[in-house]
Scaffold this motif. Sequence first.
Motif, PDB file in Angstrom:
ATOM      1  N   LEU A   1       0.824  -1.206   0.000  1.00 18.98           N
ATOM      2  CA  LEU A   1       0.000   0.000   0.000  1.00 18.98           C
ATOM      3  C   LEU A   1       0.859   1.257   0.000  1.00 18.98           C
ATOM      4  O   LEU A   1       0.605   2.201  -0.756  1.00 18.98           O
ATOM      5  N   ARG A   2       1.887   1.284   0.849  1.00 18.32           N
ATOM      6  CA  ARG A   2       2.751   2.474   0.917  1.00 18.32           C
ATOM      7  C   ARG A   2       3.443   2.716  -0.422  1.00 18.32           C
ATOM      8  O   ARG A   2       3.577   3.858  -0.868  1.00 18.32           O
ATOM      9  N   SER A   3       3.867   1.658  -1.062  1.00 12.99           N
ATOM     10  CA  SER A   3       4.569   1.808  -2.340  1.00 12.99           C
ATOM     11  C   SER A   3       3.631   2.305  -3.437  1.00 12.99           C
ATOM     12  O   SER A   3       3.959   3.242  -4.176  1.00 12.99           O
ATOM     13  N   ARG A   4       2.475   1.690  -3.559  1.00 13.42           N
ATOM     14  CA  ARG A   4       1.541   2.062  -4.630  1.00 13.42           C
ATOM     15  C   ARG A   4       0.944   3.446  -4.417  1.00 13.42           C
ATOM     16  O   ARG A   4       0.601   4.129  -5.374  1.00 13.42           O
ATOM     17  N   LEU A   5       0.811   3.837  -3.161  1.00  9.72           N
ATOM     18  CA  LEU A   5       0.173   5.114  -2.849  1.00  9.72           C
ATOM     19  C   LEU A   5       1.186   6.214  -2.579  1.00  9.72           C
ATOM     20  O   LEU A   5       0.852   7.231  -1.981  1.00  9.72           O
ATOM     21  N   ASN A   6       2.411   6.020  -3.024  1.00 10.14           N
ATOM     22  CA  ASN A   6       3.414   7.065  -2.881  1.00 10.14           C
ATOM     23  C   ASN A   6       2.929   8.356  -3.550  1.00 10.14           C
ATOM     24  O   ASN A   6       2.509   8.353  -4.699  1.00 10.14           O
ATOM     25  N   GLY A   7       2.982   9.434  -2.813  1.00 10.74           N
ATOM     26  CA  GLY A   7       2.600  10.724  -3.376  1.00 10.74           C
ATOM     27  C   GLY A   7       1.159  11.119  -3.150  1.00 10.74           C
ATOM     28  O   GLY A   7       0.753  12.235  -3.477  1.00 10.74           O
ATOM     29  N   LEU A   8       0.353  10.209  -2.596  1.00 13.94           N
ATOM     30  CA  LEU A   8      -1.053  10.538  -2.351  1.00 13.94           C
ATOM     31  C   LEU A   8      -1.186  11.773  -1.473  1.00 13.94           C
ATOM     32  O   LEU A   8      -2.075  12.604  -1.680  1.00 13.94           O
TER      33      LEU A   8
END
Length: 579
Positions: free
Chosen positions: A432-439
Motif C-alpha cells: 500500500l505504501r509503495s503504490r500510494l506514494n505521493g497521495l
Amino acid sequence: MSSVLFVVPVFKEAIRQECNVTLLLATILKGNGIDTGIYRYYEASPDLGFDSFLDNSVNNILSHNPQIVSFYCRGDSYLANIMVAKKLKAIRPEIHIVFGGPQADITARETMNQIPWVDYCCSGEGETTIYPLFKGLLNGEDITYIKGLTYRNTSNEIISNPRPELIENLDELPFIDYTFIPQCTLSKNMETPPKVLMDVGRGCPYNCAYCSTSLFWQRKFRLKSADRIVEEMKRLYDKYGIKKFVFDHDLFTASKKRVFEFCRVLKESGLGLEWSCSSRADTIDKETIEEMASAGMRSIYMGIESGSPRMQKIMHKNLNIEKAMKTIKCLIDNKMRVTTSFIYGYPEETYEDLEETLKVIYSLYKYGNVSIQLHLCSILPGTEYFSKYKKELVWAENFSDITGDFGVEENIDFIREHKELFPFYYEYHNELRSRLNGLNKRIMLFMELYDYLITVDPEKYSDKRIIDLYLDFIDANEHIFKNDTDMVYSEIKQELYYNYISSAYDEDNAQKFKEILTFKIDLQKIKEEGKDTSDVKIYNIDIDAVIKEKKLKDIRKRTSMVYITVVNNKVSCGVQYLD
C-alpha cells in the motif's frame, strides 16, 4: 558575545516560526545574569545546500564565541543538529555541546552512545534545571546531580539521571522576553499583523500509537490559568500590536470548564483578540463551540487521522467518525476555519481502511471551509509503533512529509549507521505504501477531479471505490508522476485531468468531458483572482446545460460564446450559441 548560545531549527524568518521553549529558557538564563543568545538556522541560508549551510552555521555560531551551545532537537532537524555540532566540536573541542528537546529526550542514551561529540542530553521539562546546569558548566561545578541529565562519567559510562518532576503550576513560569526575537523580524512581520504562537499549556492524556507526545509529557494535561493566558495576550497586544494568536497545546479543549473560564476572562478583557487552538473532535460540543466563537476563536486544528473505525481502534485514537463529522459541521456553521489532519500508510492499514479515509476526506471537501492535510505515516522514536516494529523497519522508499529530508542525500551512510536515531527515514514496508506514494501531495488535486467525475457522470462513478479511481488516475499520468519532485500541480492540473479522461472514455465523450472541465476550471481561476472582471471565452459544449448541472449523457456539443462577469465576488455567465 554570548556565554550560552541556543540553536533552534527555525528555517524561515517569521514570528510564527519562533520556538517558545527556547525563548523561555533564554529568558530564565538572562534573568539569572547569564549572557544568552539565540541562533536561527535561516541565518545560514539553507537554500544554498546542506554543505554550505553547515559551514555558514558553524562560522555564525563561533562568531558569538560561546562556551555552551545548546541545540533544540526535533526529528526533522536532528541530522542538521548532529552535523553542525560535529563540525563545531572539531574546531572548538572545549565548547560544551548540549542537546535538548523532544528528539534528544527520547533518544538520549542512544545519542550519547553513538554521537561522541555531544556532551549532554537533557530530558523532561528544562525550566527548573536549565540554570543550575548551565551555571555549573560555566563555573566548572558538579552537574552530575541534575535531574533529566544524560552524560558520560569519568569512566566514560553513560549515566541517565531521573527525569525532573513536571511543573504543576505553569503560571509560575516567567513571561517570555520577546526582545530575543530580532527587531528586524518583528518589523517585517508587523507590516502584516501576524499570528503569534503562544505557549498556553502542555500534555495530552491520550496515547495514540503513532505519537511520541505521551512519553515526553507523561500523558499529564496542564493548562495555564485563564488570567495568565489573557495577560500574555494583552502584553503582546500592548507592546507589538499582536491581535491574532495560535495556542501551542496539543489539546487545549481537554477540560470544558477551563475553556469556559478562559473565554469568560478574555471576553471581559474587552481586547477583541482572535485565537486558534488544537482539539480532539470528541472533547468539544455545540455549547463549547458557540462559547469559543463568541470569545474570538476563528480557527481550529483537529487530528482525525483515519476514517476507518478499525484503524481508530488499532492506533488508540478511538474517535467516532460520525460524531466527529457532526462536530466539524458545527464548527463550520459557527464560521470557524477548520484544519483536519489524516495519516495513511500505517503498518496495519488495508486498502479498505484507506477507502474509508478517502470517503471522509471527500465529505470534508464538500463541506467547504475545511483545510485537509494528509501525511504518510512516519515511525517516530518513543512511539508504540517504534517499539512494535523497529526490528522490521527497512530504508524508506519515500520519506514522510512529517520528517523532512534536508541533508539526507549528503549523509545517507551516516543515517544507515545510526538507525535508532533516525527511524523516521525507515518504514514498515508494504504494498500500500509503495503504490500510494505521493497521495499526500496529490490529495486535494485528486479530490477536485473526483468531485467533477461524480457530478458530471454519476452513473459511471458513484459505485466505484475512490482508491481504485486514484490508482487509475496515477496510471494515466505515470509518465509525469515518475519524475515528480517539486512539481507545482496547479500549473499542470488540466493536463493531468485530461490524461485521465482520455483513458476513461471514448474519443467523443472524452472531448465533451474535457470541454466541461475547461469551463469549470476557467471559472475557478477567475473566482480565485478575487477581483471584478469580465471576459469572453469560446467552448465546444452546451454551456447552459453545464451550468444547469446536467449529466454528461445529456450534454451535447455546441459552440458556446460565454460572457463571464465577476462583480463583488459574484460570478455570472451569459451564453450565446454560434451554431
